[in-house]
Design an enzyme around this catalytic site. Structure first.
Site, mmCIF file in Angstrom:
data_model
loop_
_atom_site.group_PDB
_atom_site.id
_atom_site.type_symbol
_atom_site.label_atom_id
_atom_site.label_comp_id
_atom_site.label_asym_id
_atom_site.label_seq_id
_atom_site.Cartn_x
_atom_site.Cartn_y
_atom_site.Cartn_z
ATOM 1 N N GLU A 172 0.845 -1.188 0.000
ATOM 2 C CA GLU A 172 0.000 0.000 0.000
ATOM 3 C C GLU A 172 0.882 1.240 0.000
ATOM 4 O O GLU A 172 1.810 1.325 0.778
ATOM 5 C CB GLU A 172 -0.891 -0.032 1.247
ATOM 6 N N LYS A 227 8.257 -1.751 -2.503
ATOM 7 C CA LYS A 227 7.675 -0.967 -1.412
ATOM 8 C C LYS A 227 8.775 -0.384 -0.524
ATOM 9 O O LYS A 227 8.782 0.804 -0.193
ATOM 10 C CB LYS A 227 6.720 -1.860 -0.606
ATOM 11 N N CYS A 283 6.556 4.372 8.890
ATOM 12 C CA CYS A 283 7.162 3.578 7.812
ATOM 13 C C CYS A 283 8.614 3.890 7.471
ATOM 14 O O CYS A 283 9.417 2.971 7.357
ATOM 15 C CB CYS A 283 6.336 3.750 6.545
HETATM 16 C C1 UDX Z 1 0.687 -0.543 8.472
HETATM 17 C C2 UDX Z 1 1.248 -1.715 7.693
HETATM 18 O O1 UDX Z 1 0.377 -2.754 7.715
HETATM 19 C C3 UDX Z 1 2.628 -1.952 8.135
HETATM 20 O O2 UDX Z 1 3.202 -3.008 7.491
HETATM 21 C C4 UDX Z 1 3.325 -0.738 7.736
HETATM 22 O O3 UDX Z 1 4.671 -0.916 7.715
HETATM 23 C C5 UDX Z 1 2.871 0.339 8.651
HETATM 24 O O4 UDX Z 1 1.554 0.553 8.410
HETATM 25 P P1 UDX Z 1 -0.750 0.114 10.343
HETATM 26 O O5 UDX Z 1 -2.062 -0.150 9.703
HETATM 27 O O6 UDX Z 1 -0.267 1.513 10.355
HETATM 28 O O7 UDX Z 1 0.335 -0.813 9.687
HETATM 29 O O8 UDX Z 1 -0.628 -0.504 11.765
HETATM 30 P P2 UDX Z 1 -1.588 -0.352 12.980
HETATM 31 O O9 UDX Z 1 -2.362 0.909 12.891
HETATM 32 O O10 UDX Z 1 -0.756 -0.654 14.173
HETATM 33 O O11 UDX Z 1 -2.651 -1.539 12.721
HETATM 34 C C6 UDX Z 1 -2.388 -2.877 12.794
HETATM 35 C C7 UDX Z 1 -3.577 -3.558 13.455
HETATM 36 O O12 UDX Z 1 -3.411 -4.967 13.400
HETATM 37 C C8 UDX Z 1 -3.781 -3.201 14.926
HETATM 38 O O13 UDX Z 1 -5.066 -2.658 15.098
HETATM 39 C C9 UDX Z 1 -3.624 -4.533 15.649
HETATM 40 O O14 UDX Z 1 -4.481 -4.674 16.770
HETATM 41 C C10 UDX Z 1 -3.965 -5.527 14.563
HETATM 42 N N1 UDX Z 1 -3.438 -6.884 14.779
HETATM 43 C C11 UDX Z 1 -2.124 -7.073 14.999
HETATM 44 C C12 UDX Z 1 -4.302 -7.970 14.712
HETATM 45 O O15 UDX Z 1 -5.504 -7.795 14.530
HETATM 46 N N2 UDX Z 1 -3.786 -9.219 14.839
HETATM 47 C C13 UDX Z 1 -2.478 -9.454 15.059
HETATM 48 O O16 UDX Z 1 -2.060 -10.606 15.180
HETATM 49 C C14 UDX Z 1 -1.616 -8.341 15.155
HETATM 50 C C1 UDX Z 2 4.755 7.316 3.622
HETATM 51 C C2 UDX Z 2 4.733 7.179 2.090
HETATM 52 O O1 UDX Z 2 4.558 8.475 1.506
HETATM 53 C C3 UDX Z 2 3.623 6.239 1.662
HETATM 54 O O2 UDX Z 2 3.670 6.042 0.254
HETATM 55 C C4 UDX Z 2 3.806 4.914 2.386
HETATM 56 O O3 UDX Z 2 2.756 4.042 2.040
HETATM 57 C C5 UDX Z 2 3.840 5.115 3.881
HETATM 58 O O4 UDX Z 2 4.868 6.037 4.219
HETATM 59 P P1 UDX Z 2 3.364 8.688 5.393
HETATM 60 O O5 UDX Z 2 4.444 8.300 6.350
HETATM 61 O O6 UDX Z 2 1.953 8.494 5.802
HETATM 62 O O7 UDX Z 2 3.545 7.946 4.014
HETATM 63 O O8 UDX Z 2 3.507 10.256 5.073
HETATM 64 P P2 UDX Z 2 4.435 11.128 4.109
HETATM 65 O O9 UDX Z 2 3.582 12.160 3.504
HETATM 66 O O10 UDX Z 2 5.258 10.335 3.205
HETATM 67 O O11 UDX Z 2 5.378 11.890 5.142
HETATM 68 C C6 UDX Z 2 6.352 11.198 5.903
HETATM 69 C C7 UDX Z 2 7.169 12.195 6.689
HETATM 70 O O12 UDX Z 2 7.995 12.970 5.842
HETATM 71 C C8 UDX Z 2 6.339 13.200 7.492
HETATM 72 O O13 UDX Z 2 6.932 13.383 8.754
HETATM 73 C C9 UDX Z 2 6.414 14.461 6.661
HETATM 74 O O14 UDX Z 2 6.237 15.636 7.412
HETATM 75 C C10 UDX Z 2 7.810 14.352 6.105
HETATM 76 N N1 UDX Z 2 7.996 15.106 4.853
HETATM 77 C C11 UDX Z 2 7.315 14.754 3.726
HETATM 78 C C12 UDX Z 2 8.895 16.162 4.822
HETATM 79 O O15 UDX Z 2 9.538 16.489 5.834
HETATM 80 N N2 UDX Z 2 9.086 16.826 3.628
HETATM 81 C C13 UDX Z 2 8.418 16.493 2.493
HETATM 82 O O16 UDX Z 2 8.650 17.143 1.457
HETATM 83 C C14 UDX Z 2 7.500 15.430 2.533
#
Ligand code: UDX
Ligand code: UDX
Length: 480
Positions: A172, A227, A283
């Site tokens: 994603e 990714k 991430c």
């Molecule tokens: C995502 C992606 O999936 C991860 O790989 C990426 O690198 C970061 O973003 P994200 O959706 O942000 O993760 O994570 P989080 O908001 O922590 O949600 C994960 C959910 O999975 C939690 O709500 C947790 O309770 C659930 N979970 C975890 C389960 O339901 N079963 C499990 O065994 C472990």
């Molecule tokens: C990132 C990737 O963009 C997305 O494709 C991936 O799936 C998950 O990780 P996210 O972490 O949600 O997404 O936000 P992003 O907009 O990428 O910003 C990441 C960080 O970089 C933030 O702290 C943001 O403030 C910072 N940033 C971003 C900067 O400092 N300067 C920029 O020009 C852009």
């Protein structure tokens, strides 16, 4: 092309990725039943809250999508078993944090939850099931999932329809704060897999709203690696511009002007060139550390070091901003009130994971500051959980831990003005819209003079700040 027609989807993990992604799939594919399951009961309760402002995550537009689909073909529950039993396709969207101990601690991804999900799918599925990796994973994780599933396949002899599996990688790319826009109008959809029919089954789902030419099909390993690479490249651009911001400050250049000048070169492009307090979010750091772990594992230490520097520079940018605040405030923060404007890692989200504000706040507290933290979407309890851990990862790439001698105090402020009242300085850390046009002539008299505004996002009106008699430091601005 022959492809399985998907009627029932299960998504394990109702987090920042699983929740919004499934909401959009359900919205765009009314004929598919989408069951999102999570172990966390309170999270599921929040997803089912009839008050849409109480959804567990804040994303612009998410409430409308959920309102259209929830109860129709979008369901949130904790019943993992039944959701898997009924599913033709299972998305694994659980968190994959960096391991905190054991082999690969501080770098490798902790795959325990992904493995647990694979075991659950192996146990409960009753028919042919396509398993989709949605979580960001190290390259070749699909192999682990496949081997768990294939042992279940071998043991299975009690179902009429044979229990078989295919594994796909479908990373994603949504960014928080723009998740719905990114999901509804993605630059591309990436599907990695070996089995054409499984790949096309997933492509058909996205094909409901994404043009076919934007759906890329690759092999599994390219998809998994793409990714990590995409996040590493994005993070690298931020570290590059932040490194230049420091150079601008000492040479009289302005990083915004430099970013514009280089960004108009179509080969460079204008996005991800905004200098700031460093990247945060769940991430970038995790994925780069994971990439470097893989490089070392495969005997490529030079490649690992190259990427490690992106993280080191990011840590350094945060350090240098904290140091600069101390220096401008006459070398001591003891007893001084500092207003922190913004705690989320970026605007339009309530997410604070790896937010630069955490490291900076800890540094200022160490100097004895009294922080009044205001963020329009981050709750006090979230800030507390971020600041209660008094360890700091310094030079994260090397996993050094450092314990802060926490002399200062902090509190969360109800509004911007109470955060600024009596403050010696304000430090803008998140680019929230409401911080862009503050009325500085009203603010100046309520601050303790001489007062400083530290604009780590370069968003505030510099002229208005100066006109109000306040001192200003702006990231990457050497023009003073
Ligand atoms: C995502 C992606 O999936 C991860 O790989 C990426 O690198 C970061 O973003 P994200 O959706 O942000 O993760 O994570 P989080 O908001 O922590 O949600 C994960 C959910 O999975 C939690 O709500 C947790 O309770 C659930 N979970 C975890 C389960 O339901 N079963 C499990 O065994 C472990
Ligand atoms: C990132 C990737 O963009 C997305 O494709 C991936 O799936 C998950 O990780 P996210 O972490 O949600 O997404 O936000 P992003 O907009 O990428 O910003 C990441 C960080 O970089 C933030 O702290 C943001 O403030 C910072 N940033 C971003 C900067 O400092 N300067 C920029 O020009 C852009």
């Amino acid at each position: 092309m022959v492809s399985t027609c998907i009627q029932n989807i299960c998504c394990i993990g109702a987090g920042y990725v699983g929740g919004p992604t499934m909401a959009v799939i359900a919205d765009r594919c009314p004929n598919i039943q989408v069951n999102v399951v999570d172990l966390n009961e309170s999270r599921i309760k929040d997803w089912n809250n009839s008050d849409l402002s109480k959804l567990p995550i804040y994303e612009p537009g998410l409430d409308e999508v959920v309102e259209r689909a929830r109860g129709r073909n979008l369901h949130f529950s904790t019943n993992v078993k039944s959701a898997i039993e009924n599913a033709d396709m299972v998305f694994i969207s659980v968190n994959t944090p960096t391991k905190s101990k054991g082999v690969g601690a501080g770098k490798a991804s902790d795959l325990r939850w992904v493995e647990a999900c694979a075991r659950e799918v192996a146990k409960y599925s009753k028919k042919h099931t396509i398993v989709v990796e949605k979580s960001t994973l190290p390259v070749r994780t699909a192999e682990v999932i496949k081997s768990i599933l294939s042992s279940a396949q071998k043991e299975d002899n009690k179902h009429d329809e044979p229990k078989t599996f295919e594994v796909l990688s479908n990373p994603e790319f949504l960014a928080e704060g723009t998740a719905i826009k990114d999901l509804e109008n993605p630059d591309r959809i990436l599907i990695g897999g070996e089995n054409i029919s499984a790949v096309e089954a997933l492509a058909q789902i996205y094909g409901q709203w994404v043009p076919n030419e934007n759906i890329l099909r690759t092999n599994l390993w390219s998809s998994e690696l793409s990714k990590l690479t995409a996040n590493a490249f994005l993070a690298q651009r931020i570290s590059s511009i932040n490194s230049v911001s420091a150079l601008c400050e000492v040479t009289g250049a302005d990083v915004n002007e430099v970013a514009k000048a280089i960004g108009t070169d179509t080969r460079i492009g204008s996005k991800f060139l905004k200098s700031g307090p460093g990247f945060g979010g769940s991430c970038f750091k995790k994925d780069i550390l994971n990439l470097t772990y893989l490089c070392r594992h495969f005997g490529l230490p030079e490649v690992a070091e190259y990427w490690e520097n992106v993280v080191k520079l990011n840590d350094w940018q945060q350090e240098r901003i904290a140091r600069l605040v101390v220096q401008k405030l006459f070398g001591t923060l003891a007893g001084k009130k500092i207003s922190l404007l913004g705690f989320a890692f970026k605007a339009n989200t309530n997410d604070t994971r790896e937010s630069p504000a955490i490291m900076i706040a800890k540094r200022l507290l160490e100097e004895g500051a009294e922080l009044a933290i205001y963020d329009p979407k981050v709750e006090g309890y979230q800030i507390k959980s971020c600041l209660s851990d008094t360890t700091l990862n310094v030079n994260n790439a090397n996993s050094n831990k450092y314990t802060v001698n926490n002399d200062g105090r902090w509190g969360s402020a109800e509004d911007i003005y109470s955060s600024l009242k009596g403050a010696d300085a304000a430090l803008i850390l998140t680019e929230w819209e409401e911080f862009k046009n503050l009325n500085w002539s009203e603010i100046a008299p309520i601050m303790r003079q001489p007062a400083w505004i530290f604009d780590a996002r370069a968003i505030a009106n510099q002229e208005a700040i100066k006109a109000a008699g306040l001192n200003i430091w702006r990231v990457g601005d050497g023009s003073e």
